[in-house]
Enzyme design. Structure first.
Site, short mmCIF file in Angstrom:
data_model
loop_
_atom_site.label_atom_id
_atom_site.label_comp_id
_atom_site.label_asym_id
_atom_site.label_seq_id
_atom_site.Cartn_x
_atom_site.Cartn_y
_atom_site.Cartn_z
CG ASN A 132 -1.86 1.29 1.26
OD1 ASN A 132 -1.44 2.27 0.90
ND2 ASN A 132 -3.03 0.94 1.73
CB THR A 133 2.38 3.30 -2.72
OG1 THR A 133 1.16 3.72 -3.32
CG2 THR A 133 2.91 2.02 -3.56
CB CYS A 134 -1.64 5.66 0.26
SG CYS A 134 -2.14 5.99 -1.36
CG HIS A 135 -1.85 4.28 4.36
ND1 HIS A 135 -2.84 4.19 3.48
CD2 HIS A 135 -2.30 5.21 5.29
CE1 HIS A 135 -3.84 4.78 3.92
NE2 HIS A 135 -3.37 5.72 4.86
CG HIS A 136 5.21 4.68 3.18
ND1 HIS A 136 5.30 5.98 3.80
CD2 HIS A 136 5.11 4.89 1.90
CE1 HIS A 136 5.68 6.81 2.85
NE2 HIS A 136 5.43 6.25 1.83
#
Length: 142
Positions: A132-136
């Protein structure tokens, strides 16, 4: 010849790009007023806008938090063993997979929140690695 070269260089590096650069600068300053940027030195401004190009991968490992894992779990130990053996280019590719960028934000790794989470599925062999790139968040099956 020197005058010709000087005029040509000035044309290519200044005159040719003057209008596109002025358009870009006008748009940039509309969103980011110039007075706020004056407090930065050029190298600092580059880091703020682009992030850090060099990364201390061991510091990244230390800053990770885990969901349904502990740092001594075999899956986690194996992950970091393999990760640290990767060449620099592959580590940056992992960073892109995780965060969408191959650079660490300007605030540094100490504040880069990265989580490794067990997706807790019945058959982990059927699940591939996901992020999940938004929340690393890295979803790492056991």
């Amino acid at each position: 010849r020197k005058e010709f070269v000087d005029l040509y260089v000035n044309y290519v590096l200044n005159e040719l790009i003057r209008k596109p650069f002025e358009d870009f600068m006008q748009g940039f300053l509309r969103g980011c007023p110039g007075r706020k940027w004056k407090m930065f030195l050029p190298a600092e401004l580059q880091t703020v806008l682009q992030g850090h190009t060099k990364c201390d991968w061991h510091l990244l490992e230390k800053s990770v938090t885990y969901g349904q894992y502990k740092s001594l779990d075999k899956t986690i130990r194996n992950f970091w063993t393999v990760f640290h053996k990767l060449p620099e280019e592959k580590k940056k590719m992992f960073l892109v997979f995780l965060s969408g960028s191959d650079r660490i934000p300007a605030y540094g790794l100490e504040h880069f929140n990265f989580r490794i989470v067990d997706p807790q599925v019945e058959n982990p062999d059927e699940l591939h690695l996901a992020a999940n790139t938004c929340h690393h968040i890295l979803f790492l099956p056991r």
